[in-house]
Design a protein around this motif. Structure first.
Motif, PDB file in Angstrom:
ATOM      1  N   LEU A 114      -2.517   0.470  -4.467  1.00 47.52           N
ATOM      2  CA  LEU A 114      -2.308  -0.860  -3.929  1.00 47.52           C
ATOM      3  C   LEU A 114      -1.680  -1.729  -5.014  1.00 47.52           C
ATOM      4  O   LEU A 114      -2.201  -1.827  -6.126  1.00 47.52           O
ATOM      5  CB  LEU A 114      -3.634  -1.463  -3.479  1.00 47.52           C
ATOM      6  N   ARG A 164       5.458   3.056   2.983  1.00 45.25           N
ATOM      7  CA  ARG A 164       4.624   2.024   2.371  1.00 45.25           C
ATOM      8  C   ARG A 164       4.395   0.904   3.380  1.00 45.25           C
ATOM      9  O   ARG A 164       5.216   0.647   4.257  1.00 45.25           O
ATOM     10  CB  ARG A 164       5.261   1.493   1.094  1.00 45.25           C
ATOM     11  N   GLU A 165       3.254   0.261   3.228  1.00 43.73           N
ATOM     12  CA  GLU A 165       2.921  -0.879   4.081  1.00 43.73           C
ATOM     13  C   GLU A 165       2.975  -2.131   3.220  1.00 43.73           C
ATOM     14  O   GLU A 165       2.377  -2.178   2.142  1.00 43.73           O
ATOM     15  CB  GLU A 165       1.524  -0.708   4.663  1.00 43.73           C
ATOM     16  N   ARG A 197      -3.909   7.107  -2.959  1.00 45.09           N
ATOM     17  CA  ARG A 197      -3.622   5.767  -2.408  1.00 45.09           C
ATOM     18  C   ARG A 197      -3.593   4.744  -3.536  1.00 45.09           C
ATOM     19  O   ARG A 197      -4.495   4.690  -4.362  1.00 45.09           O
ATOM     20  CB  ARG A 197      -4.676   5.366  -1.379  1.00 45.09           C
ATOM     21  N   SER A 242       0.849  -1.186   0.000  1.00 48.80           N
ATOM     22  CA  SER A 242       0.000   0.000   0.000  1.00 48.80           C
ATOM     23  C   SER A 242       0.886   1.237   0.000  1.00 48.80           C
ATOM     24  O   SER A 242       1.805   1.353   0.821  1.00 48.80           O
ATOM     25  CB  SER A 242      -0.893  -0.015   1.240  1.00 48.80           C
ATOM     26  N   ASP A 268      -7.173   3.615  -5.086  1.00 48.41           N
ATOM     27  CA  ASP A 268      -8.317   3.687  -4.191  1.00 48.41           C
ATOM     28  C   ASP A 268      -9.370   4.603  -4.812  1.00 48.41           C
ATOM     29  O   ASP A 268      -9.079   5.746  -5.164  1.00 48.41           O
ATOM     30  CB  ASP A 268      -7.847   4.243  -2.837  1.00 48.41           C
ATOM     31  N   GLU A 279       0.726   5.517  -0.084  1.00 46.05           N
ATOM     32  CA  GLU A 279      -0.007   6.786  -0.073  1.00 46.05           C
ATOM     33  C   GLU A 279       0.982   7.871  -0.449  1.00 46.05           C
ATOM     34  O   GLU A 279       1.946   8.126   0.275  1.00 46.05           O
ATOM     35  CB  GLU A 279      -0.654   7.101   1.270  1.00 46.05           C
ATOM     36  N   HIS A 310      -0.270  -5.570  -5.952  1.00 44.45           N
ATOM     37  CA  HIS A 310      -0.220  -7.005  -5.656  1.00 44.45           C
ATOM     38  C   HIS A 310       0.874  -7.588  -6.531  1.00 44.45           C
ATOM     39  O   HIS A 310       0.834  -7.429  -7.754  1.00 44.45           O
ATOM     40  CB  HIS A 310      -1.526  -7.693  -6.042  1.00 44.45           C
TER      41      HIS A 310
END
Length: 103
Positions: free
Chosen positions: A55, A91-92, A53, A11, A47, A13, A57
């Motif tokens: 994401l 980042r997460e 935001r 993730s 998002d 932002e 994968h």
């Protein structure tokens, strides 16, 4: 030892106004990953409620290869260096291992 597949969910932002710079840093990494032997797939999304935001994968067929080889590839250096200025927060990254696959 058997290879273990893995999916990383990352993730991001970004700071407002940094999308072009973010994509300029990330897209070459995604393009280069496609040529790696253990690469399976990746998808980048935004998002719907927050345009800053994103994401990502990334699925790989060999977790050891990702940890010991892929994360150290030189094509990742420019992106990693740019993220401190682009991101609003760190980042997460979460790691997912498969339990079931239909398809």
């Amino acid at each position: 030892m058997a290879k273990t597949s893995v999916t990383y969910v990352v993730s991001f932002e970004i700071r407002p106004g940094q999308e072009a710079r973010f994509r300029a840093a990330l897209d070459p990494v995604l393009d280069a990953m496609r040529d790696e032997d253990s690469f399976v797939s990746s998808a980048l999304g935004r998002d719907a409620a927050n345009e800053n935001r994103f994401l990502l994968h990334e699925t790989w067929s060999d977790e050891d290869d990702v940890t010991n080889v892929q994360l150290k590839r030189p094509y990742r250096d420019a992106m990693n260096a740019a993220l401190d200025e682009i991101l609003a927060r760190p980042r997460e990254v979460t790691v997912w291992r498969p339990l079931r696959s239909d398809g």
